[in-house]
Motif scaffolding. Structure first.
Motif, PDB file in Angstrom:
ATOM      1  N   UNK A 113       0.830  -1.215   0.000  1.00 47.80           N
ATOM      2  CA  UNK A 113       0.000   0.000   0.000  1.00 47.80           C
ATOM      3  C   UNK A 113       0.860   1.260   0.000  1.00 47.80           C
ATOM      4  N   UNK A 114       1.976   1.201   0.708  1.00 55.70           N
ATOM      5  CA  UNK A 114       2.851   2.369   0.767  1.00 55.70           C
ATOM      6  C   UNK A 114       3.450   2.692  -0.597  1.00 55.70           C
ATOM      7  N   UNK A 115       3.718   1.672  -1.423  1.00 58.67           N
ATOM      8  CA  UNK A 115       4.300   1.915  -2.747  1.00 58.67           C
ATOM      9  C   UNK A 115       3.374   2.708  -3.654  1.00 58.67           C
ATOM     10  N   UNK A 116       2.073   2.758  -3.337  1.00 60.78           N
ATOM     11  CA  UNK A 116       1.132   3.529  -4.155  1.00 60.78           C
ATOM     12  C   UNK A 116       1.332   5.024  -4.002  1.00 60.78           C
ATOM     13  N   UNK A 117       2.099   5.461  -3.016  1.00 64.56           N
ATOM     14  CA  UNK A 117       2.386   6.881  -2.834  1.00 64.56           C
ATOM     15  C   UNK A 117       3.613   7.340  -3.610  1.00 64.56           C
ATOM     16  N   UNK A 118       4.309   6.412  -4.259  1.00 63.81           N
ATOM     17  CA  UNK A 118       5.545   6.765  -4.947  1.00 63.81           C
ATOM     18  C   UNK A 118       5.280   7.774  -6.066  1.00 63.81           C
ATOM     19  N   UNK A 119       6.074   8.868  -6.139  1.00 62.86           N
ATOM     20  CA  UNK A 119       5.863   9.882  -7.184  1.00 62.86           C
ATOM     21  C   UNK A 119       6.646   9.617  -8.469  1.00 62.86           C
ATOM     22  N   UNK A 120       7.335   8.493  -8.558  1.00 56.68           N
ATOM     23  CA  UNK A 120       8.168   8.225  -9.726  1.00 56.68           C
ATOM     24  C   UNK A 120       7.312   8.012 -10.972  1.00 56.68           C
ATOM     25  N   UNK A 121       7.877   8.398 -12.111  1.00 59.79           N
ATOM     26  CA  UNK A 121       7.203   8.248 -13.414  1.00 59.79           C
ATOM     27  C   UNK A 121       5.817   8.880 -13.397  1.00 59.79           C
ATOM     28  N   UNK A 122       5.760  10.097 -12.880  1.00 58.02           N
ATOM     29  CA  UNK A 122       4.519  10.867 -12.843  1.00 58.02           C
ATOM     30  C   UNK A 122       3.409  10.106 -12.112  1.00 58.02           C
ATOM     31  N   UNK A 123       3.750   9.571 -10.930  1.00 64.50           N
ATOM     32  CA  UNK A 123       2.794   8.893 -10.046  1.00 64.50           C
ATOM     33  C   UNK A 123       2.139   7.692 -10.745  1.00 64.50           C
ATOM     34  N   UNK A 124       2.952   6.929 -11.465  1.00 62.33           N
ATOM     35  CA  UNK A 124       2.420   5.771 -12.192  1.00 62.33           C
ATOM     36  C   UNK A 124       1.976   4.649 -11.254  1.00 62.33           C
ATOM     37  N   UNK A 125       2.509   4.600 -10.038  1.00 65.74           N
ATOM     38  CA  UNK A 125       2.149   3.537  -9.088  1.00 65.74           C
ATOM     39  C   UNK A 125       0.951   3.893  -8.222  1.00 65.74           C
ATOM     40  N   UNK A 126       0.345   5.035  -8.469  1.00 69.10           N
ATOM     41  CA  UNK A 126      -0.770   5.485  -7.628  1.00 69.10           C
ATOM     42  C   UNK A 126      -1.941   4.514  -7.727  1.00 69.10           C
ATOM     43  N   UNK A 127      -2.447   4.106  -6.565  1.00 72.63           N
ATOM     44  CA  UNK A 127      -3.591   3.191  -6.495  1.00 72.63           C
ATOM     45  C   UNK A 127      -4.486   3.662  -5.351  1.00 72.63           C
ATOM     46  N   UNK A 164       0.927  19.479 -11.932  1.00 77.51           N
ATOM     47  CA  UNK A 164       1.899  20.420 -11.383  1.00 77.51           C
ATOM     48  C   UNK A 164       3.316  19.981 -11.758  1.00 77.51           C
ATOM     49  N   UNK A 165       4.038  20.827 -12.495  1.00 75.57           N
ATOM     50  CA  UNK A 165       5.396  20.500 -12.934  1.00 75.57           C
ATOM     51  C   UNK A 165       6.399  20.494 -11.777  1.00 75.57           C
ATOM     52  N   UNK A 166       6.045  21.090 -10.642  1.00 76.33           N
ATOM     53  CA  UNK A 166       6.953  21.096  -9.494  1.00 76.33           C
ATOM     54  C   UNK A 166       7.139  19.717  -8.887  1.00 76.33           C
ATOM     55  N   UNK A 167       6.248  18.792  -9.210  1.00 71.86           N
ATOM     56  CA  UNK A 167       6.316  17.448  -8.661  1.00 71.86           C
ATOM     57  C   UNK A 167       6.838  16.434  -9.679  1.00 71.86           C
ATOM     58  N   UNK A 168       7.487  16.929 -10.722  1.00 70.92           N
ATOM     59  CA  UNK A 168       8.114  16.034 -11.692  1.00 70.92           C
ATOM     60  C   UNK A 168       9.497  15.623 -11.200  1.00 70.92           C
ATOM     61  N   UNK A 169       9.940  14.450 -11.630  1.00 72.48           N
ATOM     62  CA  UNK A 169      11.295  13.945 -11.365  1.00 72.48           C
ATOM     63  C   UNK A 169      11.596  13.797  -9.870  1.00 72.48           C
ATOM     64  N   UNK A 170      10.618  13.392  -9.102  1.00 73.22           N
ATOM     65  CA  UNK A 170      10.848  13.091  -7.688  1.00 73.22           C
ATOM     66  C   UNK A 170      11.241  11.615  -7.550  1.00 73.22           C
ATOM     67  N   UNK A 171      12.159  11.340  -6.630  1.00 73.55           N
ATOM     68  CA  UNK A 171      12.719   9.995  -6.517  1.00 73.55           C
ATOM     69  C   UNK A 171      12.002   9.106  -5.510  1.00 73.55           C
ATOM     70  N   UNK A 172      11.351   9.667  -4.528  1.00 72.12           N
ATOM     71  CA  UNK A 172      10.737   8.828  -3.509  1.00 72.12           C
ATOM     72  C   UNK A 172       9.724   9.580  -2.673  1.00 72.12           C
ATOM     73  N   UNK A 173       9.175   8.864  -1.687  1.00 74.91           N
ATOM     74  CA  UNK A 173       8.143   9.442  -0.830  1.00 74.91           C
ATOM     75  C   UNK A 173       8.719  10.570   0.023  1.00 74.91           C
ATOM     76  N   UNK A 174       9.978  10.445   0.437  1.00 77.14           N
ATOM     77  CA  UNK A 174      10.584  11.502   1.244  1.00 77.14           C
ATOM     78  C   UNK A 174      10.707  12.797   0.449  1.00 77.14           C
ATOM     79  N   UNK A 175      11.078  12.705  -0.841  1.00 74.39           N
ATOM     80  CA  UNK A 175      11.133  13.900  -1.687  1.00 74.39           C
ATOM     81  C   UNK A 175       9.740  14.489  -1.896  1.00 74.39           C
ATOM     82  N   UNK A 176       8.749  13.621  -1.999  1.00 71.32           N
ATOM     83  CA  UNK A 176       7.372  14.096  -2.146  1.00 71.32           C
ATOM     84  C   UNK A 176       6.927  14.877  -0.916  1.00 71.32           C
TER      85      UNK A 176
END
Length: 267
Positions: A113-127, A164-176
């Motif tokens: 469930x936590x992996x769904x918060x990942x911002x990588x690849x424009x939030x592709x893992x969002x569930x 929002x372009x400010x949230x592009x190229x983020x590496x992980x949940x901590x960066x988010x």
């Protein structure tokens, strides 16, 4: 009668005193040949008292044991209600997951469930469903009304983040989490930010804590059963954070100790 009374008050030697490990001579032990697998190790209490600390220090420096082997080492077995034969794959330990750790079912669901918060690849893992499950697992942190509100907030959140372009190229949940605070989004999406904070705490609350308790058993032993809390905490930190501690030179420690107070002799 007198002979019996005098013999009664004489100290009797303990049984099998000649075979006791405390009085016998220590056997020669090659530290490099000590078994690494916990199932093959002898109890440290069975060694000679003069060797216990040295053996314990050897195991501490080696770190946790990680299972490795060939395909023949892991026979196929039936697991659960499935009819398929399954076995461990050695590549999990050598190629894909070098720092392998075993988690139980609850922790695995939390990580999924936590992996769904990942911002990588424009939030592709969002569930959205996984994040709602995550909120259900933390029942004490979300009220019934907040869980209903979270359904709509997640929809607005993901649409806003992707635009929002400010949230592009983020590496992980901590960066988010950092970017949300910088852009004041943590105020707009308070419930989502609460999920992010809980997700950041999760790794500390699982593997790190388990390793801490394991190291505590090795640090506080029978010979150190009167160790105070302060000294035990310092010793555990030195073991748990040994990767950082290895970067500190002995010379820098001596210099810091020298500068603490004025001493009669220079180190």
């Amino acid at each position: 009668m007198q002979k019996n009374i005098s013999s009664f008050f004489q100290r009797q030697p303990p049984p099998n005193i000649e075979s006791s490990s405390s009085t016998s001579k220590p056997l020669k032990i090659v530290l490099d040949d000590l078994p690494w697998d916990p199932s093959e190790r002898k109890p440290i209490s069975s060694y000679h008292p003069s060797q216990k600390d040295e053996i314990r220090r050897t195991y501490l420096l080696r770190g946790p044991c990680q299972p490795k082997g060939k395909n023949t080492d892991f026979p196929q077995t039936l697991i659960g209600n499935s009819d398929k034969l399954r076995r461990f794959n050695p590549k999990w330990y050598t190629e894909k997951h070098g720092n392998w750790l075993e988690y139980n079912e609850v922790t695995t669901n939390l990580l999924t469930c936590m992996s769904s918060l990942s911002p990588r690849d424009n939030f592709s893992s969002f569930n959205k469903l996984n994040l709602l499950k995550l909120a259900e697992m933390y029942s004490y942190d979300f009220t019934f009304d907040e869980k209903d509100k979270l359904i709509d907030e997640l929809g607005h959140y993901i649409s806003n983040m992707k635009r929002d372009s400010q949230f592009d190229n983020l590496n992980g949940v901590s960066d988010l989490a950092k970017r949300m605070v910088e852009t004041r989004k943590h105020i707009e999406y308070q419930l989502v930010y609460r999920l992010i904070k809980l997700s950041l705490v999760l790794p500390v609350a699982t593997a790190s804590v388990e390793r801490s308790f394991s190291s505590m058993k090795l640090v506080k032993t029978e010979l150190r059963n009167r160790m105070g809390d302060g000294y035990m905490n310092d010793s555990c930190i030195c073991y748990i954070e040994k990767e950082f501690l290895q970067q500190v030179s002995v010379e820098s420690v001596m210099q810091r100790f020298q500068k603490m107070i004025t001493r009669r002799q220079q180190l």
